[in-house]
Design a protein around this motif. Structure first.
Motif, PDB file in Angstrom:
ATOM      1  N   UNK A   1      44.531  43.472  24.680  1.00 28.93           N
ATOM      2  CA  UNK A   1      45.965  43.768  24.684  1.00 28.93           C
ATOM      3  C   UNK A   1      46.726  42.901  25.665  1.00 28.93           C
ATOM      4  N   UNK A   2      45.996  42.282  26.582  1.00 25.00           N
ATOM      5  CA  UNK A   2      46.678  41.446  27.569  1.00 25.00           C
ATOM      6  C   UNK A   2      45.705  40.415  28.135  1.00 25.00           C
ATOM      7  N   UNK A   3      46.259  39.540  28.982  1.00 22.26           N
ATOM      8  CA  UNK A   3      45.471  38.434  29.525  1.00 22.26           C
ATOM      9  C   UNK A   3      44.341  38.935  30.421  1.00 22.26           C
ATOM     10  N   UNK A   4      44.581  40.013  31.156  1.00 18.93           N
ATOM     11  CA  UNK A   4      43.546  40.535  32.063  1.00 18.93           C
ATOM     12  C   UNK A   4      42.301  40.960  31.289  1.00 18.93           C
ATOM     13  N   UNK A   5      42.508  41.553  30.099  1.00 22.33           N
ATOM     14  CA  UNK A   5      41.375  41.977  29.271  1.00 22.33           C
ATOM     15  C   UNK A   5      40.636  40.754  28.730  1.00 22.33           C
ATOM     16  N   UNK A   6      41.406  39.762  28.274  1.00 22.68           N
ATOM     17  CA  UNK A   6      40.780  38.540  27.750  1.00 22.68           C
ATOM     18  C   UNK A   6      40.034  37.796  28.861  1.00 22.68           C
ATOM     19  N   UNK A   7      40.618  37.793  30.047  1.00 25.76           N
ATOM     20  CA  UNK A   7      39.957  37.140  31.186  1.00 25.76           C
ATOM     21  C   UNK A   7      38.614  37.814  31.468  1.00 25.76           C
ATOM     22  N   UNK A   8      38.557  39.150  31.280  1.00 22.31           N
ATOM     23  CA  UNK A   8      37.302  39.880  31.511  1.00 22.31           C
ATOM     24  C   UNK A   8      36.234  39.442  30.508  1.00 22.31           C
ATOM     25  N   UNK A   9      36.678  39.233  29.257  1.00 24.13           N
ATOM     26  CA  UNK A   9      35.744  38.764  28.216  1.00 24.13           C
ATOM     27  C   UNK A   9      35.175  37.398  28.596  1.00 24.13           C
ATOM     28  N   UNK A  10      36.058  36.479  28.956  1.00 27.37           N
ATOM     29  CA  UNK A  10      35.612  35.114  29.285  1.00 27.37           C
ATOM     30  C   UNK A  10      34.749  35.117  30.550  1.00 27.37           C
TER      31      UNK A  10
END
Lengths: 302, 161
Positions: A141-150
């Motif tokens: 839903x946001x960049x922080x979540x995507x950053x966690x994936x990466x």
């Protein structure tokens, strides 16, 4: 010396002697059959002992070529998403995150690519080529979540988890091949054998990435690495929690993608909770951060 | 602890420390850059190729202050360095790096560009086009800095390794 310190030392000696013995048996057979003389056998035993015992001895250069082959093999099944804006965004974010990891530099560097699959999954190839499915990105839903994936995938690369999936016997074979190669160049036979070992290694890794998954311990290691990276760079590490909750909402024990290869999201969350429980809740991200997330991924999120 | 034992430990420590002081390392990645300060966000100066030997002058966390054989100094991250001796063969590219003495010629050997070529010939189904394309997607320190600034992401003090 106390007994407590003697035990691990003894274990190390056993492991080293064990590896060397494999080589010694092989070279002794080669001497008996007249392929090599005793001097060459001693040299091989020394080099095998000194170098290629396991995944941890692989040079970053070899890791790089293994990773390229794994990525090329995966891309035959998972076609890339040719979205320049999204891929650029993933690379700037991912490569910046990697600078805050335990292993910022690999032989060819970290690279990120979106692949066209509804599965919720990502593949960290040795050396830093990381493929992320459209299904996983659209869960964020946001960049922080995507950053966690990466950051989780960077954790797999930094920990050389992919290399650990390669069967031990392949390292012994490659080590012996390299040692016998010595001063001369590879002949076509050695090249064919090495290519075969590469194919086998790719098989071991892709099987793990697609079907079997890493052990629960390695997943926990990658999650812990992710929390450390997110905290250092300045993202809220609760982005990982948000991702795991999204995954939990879609969890089916026999489902595809991450559901086949990862421990249950709630188990993973329980493991990382001690590290993040004192962190403030994940609020709304700053406007410009959310704007660039939505702009870059407009073609993916829909 | 007996005096003799503590003396022996001190001697071992002394030998270990003198070995560290004279430490020489090799660049183990395709290319890395000397930096003016121990940080990736610091200005990069000279690019160093795979196999370049450097002397370690100072250690600060995961960073090494080093001097090249041609006398340039700067900071390198330890993930870019190895204790293995790697020697560049004249006129060759990264696949032609060999190791000294008894050490195995691991560099450029094993799974290498040559083996990749052989693998590609035997596996027409694999797709290297995007793998090659990805290799060009570099991100500069300036772009990383800008990414952090625009997103309001503030690294912790000393957070950058």
């Amino acid at each position: 010396m106390k007994r407590r310190t003697l035990i691990p030392l003894f274990a190390v000696i056993v492991v080293v002697v064990g590896c060397a013995q494999v080589s010694q048996i092989a070279t002794q057979v080669a001497v008996q059959e007249g392929h090599i003389d005793q001097q060459q056998a001693d040299s091989i035993n020394r080099t095998v002992e000194a170098t290629l015992k396991a995944w941890s001895d692989v040079t970053p250069e070899q890791e790089h070529y293994i990773g390229r082959a794994v990525a090329a093999t995966l891309l035959a099944t998972y076609p890339p998403v040719d979205d320049q804006l999204a891929n650029r965004y993933l690379n700037v974010m991912g490569q910046t995150l990697a600078l805050f990891s335990d292993r910022p530099e690999t032989f060819g560097g970290y690279r990120f690519l979106l692949v066209d699959s509804d599965d919720i999954n990502a593949f960290a190839c040795p050396g830093g080529l990381i493929l992320v499915t459209r299904g996983l990105v659209s869960l964020c839903e946001n960049e922080d979540a995507l950053a966690a994936v990466l950051a989780h995938e960077i954790g797999h690369v930094a920990g050389k988890h992919g290399l650990r999936a390669i069967k031990k016997s392949r390292w012994t074979n490659v080590g012996t091949l390299l040692a016998t190669e010595g001063a001369r160049n590879f002949g076509s036979e050695e090249l064919a054998q090495l290519t075969e070992e590469l194919e086998g290694s790719i098989h071991d890794i892709t099987q793990t990435l697609i079907n079997n998954g890493y052990s629960k311990d390695l997943e926990r290691e990658a999650d812990e690495a992710a929390v450390a990276v997110l905290t250092s760079i300045g993202y809220n590490p609760r982005g990982l929690e948000a991702m795991l909750l999204e995954m939990e909402a879609r969890w089916q024990p026999s489902g595809p993608g991450f559901m086949r290869t990862h421990p249950s999201p709630m188990d993973r969350l329980a493991d990382v909770t001690p590290a993040i429980q004192t962190v403030e809740p994940l609020g709304d991200p700053p406007g410009p951060r959310q704007l660039r997330f939505e702009t870059a991924l407009a073609g993916i999120l829909k | 602890m007996s005096r003799r034992r503590s003396g022996a430990i001190a001697l071992v420590l002394l030998i270990a420390l003198s070995a560290i002081a004279a430490q020489q390392l090799s660049v183990q990645v395709r290319e890395t850059k000397l930096r003016q300060r121990p940080s990736y966000l610091g200005a990069a100066t000279t690019a160093l190729a795979y196999g370049t030997r450097v002397d370690v002058l100072e250690t600060r966390g995961p960073w090494r202050h080093v001097r090249t054989e041609s006398g340039q100094t700067g900071w390198l991250h330890d993930s870019a360095l190895t204790e293995k001796k790697l020697t560049l063969q004249s006129g060759d590219t990264d696949q032609a790096v060999t190791a000294d003495g008894d050490e195995l010629a691991l560099a450029g050997k094993g799974f290498s560009e040559e083996v990749e070529r052989s693998f590609r010939e035997g596996n027409q189904g694999v797709d290297y086009r995007w793998v090659d394309r990805m290799s060009l997607w570099t991100v500069t320190p300036e772009q990383s800095r800008q990414f952090l600034d625009v997103g309001g992401i503030m690294p912790r003090e000393g957070g950058l390794r």
